[in-house]
Design a protein around this motif. Structure first.
Motif, PDB file in Angstrom:
ATOM      1  N   LYS A  99       0.828  -1.222   0.000  1.00  0.00           N
ATOM      2  CA  LYS A  99       0.000   0.000   0.000  1.00  0.00           C
ATOM      3  C   LYS A  99       0.854   1.260   0.000  1.00  0.00           C
ATOM      4  O   LYS A  99       1.906   1.299   0.639  1.00  0.00           O
ATOM      5  CB  LYS A  99      -0.921  -0.025   1.225  1.00  0.00           C
ATOM      6  CG  LYS A  99      -1.939  -1.155   1.145  1.00  0.00           C
ATOM      7  CD  LYS A  99      -2.748  -1.297   2.410  1.00  0.00           C
ATOM      8  CE  LYS A  99      -3.649  -2.519   2.281  1.00  0.00           C
ATOM      9  NZ  LYS A  99      -4.331  -2.865   3.530  1.00  0.00           N
ATOM     10  N   GLU A 125     -14.663   4.909   3.129  1.00  0.00           N
ATOM     11  CA  GLU A 125     -15.859   4.070   3.079  1.00  0.00           C
ATOM     12  C   GLU A 125     -16.709   4.489   1.863  1.00  0.00           C
ATOM     13  O   GLU A 125     -17.176   5.634   1.764  1.00  0.00           O
ATOM     14  CB  GLU A 125     -16.704   4.140   4.358  1.00  0.00           C
ATOM     15  CG  GLU A 125     -16.058   3.460   5.549  1.00  0.00           C
ATOM     16  CD  GLU A 125     -15.939   1.938   5.348  1.00  0.00           C
ATOM     17  OE1 GLU A 125     -16.909   1.310   4.923  1.00  0.00           O
ATOM     18  OE2 GLU A 125     -14.851   1.398   5.607  1.00  0.00           O
ATOM     19  N   SER A 126     -16.922   3.511   0.980  1.00  0.00           N
ATOM     20  CA  SER A 126     -17.516   3.836  -0.317  1.00  0.00           C
ATOM     21  C   SER A 126     -18.891   4.502  -0.227  1.00  0.00           C
ATOM     22  O   SER A 126     -19.149   5.483  -0.932  1.00  0.00           O
ATOM     23  CB  SER A 126     -17.589   2.582  -1.187  1.00  0.00           C
ATOM     24  OG  SER A 126     -18.356   1.574  -0.563  1.00  0.00           O
TER      25      SER A 126
HETATM   26  N1  LIG Z   1     -16.526  -1.053   3.628  1.00  0.00           N
HETATM   27  C1  LIG Z   1     -15.457  -0.633   2.762  1.00  0.00           C
HETATM   28  C2  LIG Z   1     -14.841  -1.859   2.113  1.00  0.00           C
HETATM   29  C3  LIG Z   1     -13.588  -1.505   1.329  1.00  0.00           C
HETATM   30  C4  LIG Z   1     -12.735  -2.752   1.031  1.00  0.00           C
HETATM   31  O1  LIG Z   1     -13.024  -3.858   1.511  1.00  0.00           O
HETATM   32  N2  LIG Z   1     -11.681  -2.552   0.259  1.00  0.00           N
HETATM   33  C5  LIG Z   1     -10.771  -3.631  -0.035  1.00  0.00           C
HETATM   34  C6  LIG Z   1     -10.646  -3.841  -1.540  1.00  0.00           C
HETATM   35  S1  LIG Z   1     -12.141  -4.451  -2.226  1.00  0.00           S
HETATM   36  C7  LIG Z   1      -9.375  -3.279   0.486  1.00  0.00           C
HETATM   37  O2  LIG Z   1      -8.938  -2.165   0.394  1.00  0.00           O
HETATM   38  N3  LIG Z   1      -8.674  -4.261   1.031  1.00  0.00           N
HETATM   39  C8  LIG Z   1      -7.329  -4.104   1.508  1.00  0.00           C
HETATM   40  C9  LIG Z   1      -7.131  -4.726   2.839  1.00  0.00           C
HETATM   41  O3  LIG Z   1      -8.089  -5.254   3.418  1.00  0.00           O
HETATM   42  O4  LIG Z   1      -6.011  -4.679   3.338  1.00  0.00           O
HETATM   43  C10 LIG Z   1     -16.012   0.357   1.726  1.00  0.00           C
HETATM   44  O5  LIG Z   1     -17.221   0.319   1.468  1.00  0.00           O
HETATM   45  O6  LIG Z   1     -15.250   1.190   1.218  1.00  0.00           O
END
Ligand SMILES: N[C@@H](CCC(=O)N[C@@H](CS)C(=O)NCC(=O)O)C(=O)O
Length: 278
Positions: A99, A125-126
């Motif tokens: 990251k 948060e989306s």
């Molecule tokens: N609840 C969050 C979920 C975001 C999410 O799960 N993002 C994932 C990619 S799909 C992520 O960044 N994962 C990296 C990690 O968990 O380290 C939203 O709605 O933005």
């Protein structure tokens, strides 16, 4: 909202600028440098030309960055909302195995994408980012209904999508046997409930594309992967919901924000290999 004051460009200057610059405008980053000391604009900020000086003035004051990852349905939501509003932004693809310092600084709590960075300030948060976009750029393509009760209902269904679809979809591709069967059953039940809520309306909010559509439609790009991994047909179970998704895809904001389902399937196959799922 922030920022015409950051720039303070006189209307007259903008009018001559309009004549000079054609279709594309590069502007300096108002966060990293003040207009007075920045001679050459960074090349990553592209703003689309507008003939309205007030809109142009507003756009000139905006710096919008999206930290994202192409297969993320959460990132797709923010892409769709920005496209609906016609907002130019700088897309930065993250490597989630490594990251960026920017992501870690902008989302120190969850360290996840998507992160919307508006004039240097992060919105994480989306669904919160989509609501923020709708509030800031409220004069075009409203996503949430204006009626408070309808707005609450839209938030309820978007929250339902969040609580069910991603996790169940993940279980479909990452498990086998009874666990996978249970996930498929619950996934289809959840989609049928959503299909019932859609009813005969073109979109969840009625005639216009809106918040619940933005929340759910990204998962359509994952349906092929779920179906292939789970050996079932979502269209056979929920034909009206699939017809709704195809209707959403007729919008450029959606078609340009969703990846090719086969590419998503390829990504899921890599994940399966990585996690040792046969
Ligand atoms: N609840 C969050 C979920 C975001 C999410 O799960 N993002 C994932 C990619 S799909 C992520 O960044 N994962 C990296 C990690 O968990 O380290 C939203 O709605 O933005």
């Amino acid at each position: 909202m922030a920022s015409a004051s950051l720039w303070n460009v006189p209307e007259l200057a903008l009018t001559s600028l309009n004549r000079l610059i054609g279709n594309l405008l590069y502007i300096p980053n108002p966060i990293l440098a003040s207009p007075s000391n920045q001679k050459r604009p960074p090349q990553h900020i592209k703003l689309h030309y507008s003939s309205s000086t007030s809109l142009l003035k507003k756009q000139m004051a905006e710096e919008v960055i999206l930290l994202d990852f192409w297969p993320s349905p959460f990132g797709m939501r923010v892409r769709i909302a920005l496209a609906e509003k016609g907002i130019a932004y700088d897309y930065k693809e993250e490597d989630l195995k490594n990251k960026s310092p920017l992501l870690l600084a902008m989302n120190p709590v969850h360290k996840k994408i998507p992160v919307l960075i508006h004039n240097g300030k992060p919105v994480c948060e989306s669904l919160i980012a989509v609501q923020y976009i709708d509030e800031v750029w409220h004069d075009k393509s409203p996503l949430l209904p204006s009626d408070p009760y309808e707005r609450a209902q839209a938030r309820f269904w978007a929250d339902y999508v969040d609580k069910k679809i991603y996790d169940l979809g993940r279980k479909i591709w990452s498990t086998k046997g009874e666990e996978q069967e249970a996930a498929k059953k619950e996934f289809v039940e959840s989609l049928k409930l959503l299909e019932g809520e859609l009813g005969d309306k073109p979109f969840f909010g009625g005639q216009a594309f809106g918040f619940v559509d933005v929340a759910l439609v990204p998962f359509y790009s994952w349906f092929y992967a779920y179906e292939t991994c789970g050996g079932f047909s979502i269209e056979a179970e929920c034909p009206k919901l699939v017809a709704w998704a195809k209707r959403c895809l007729l919008r450029e904001s959606v078609s340009k924000s969703l990846p090719d389902p086969e590419k998503v399937h390829g990504f899921v196959l890599e994940l399966k290999k990585k996690y040792g799922v046969e």
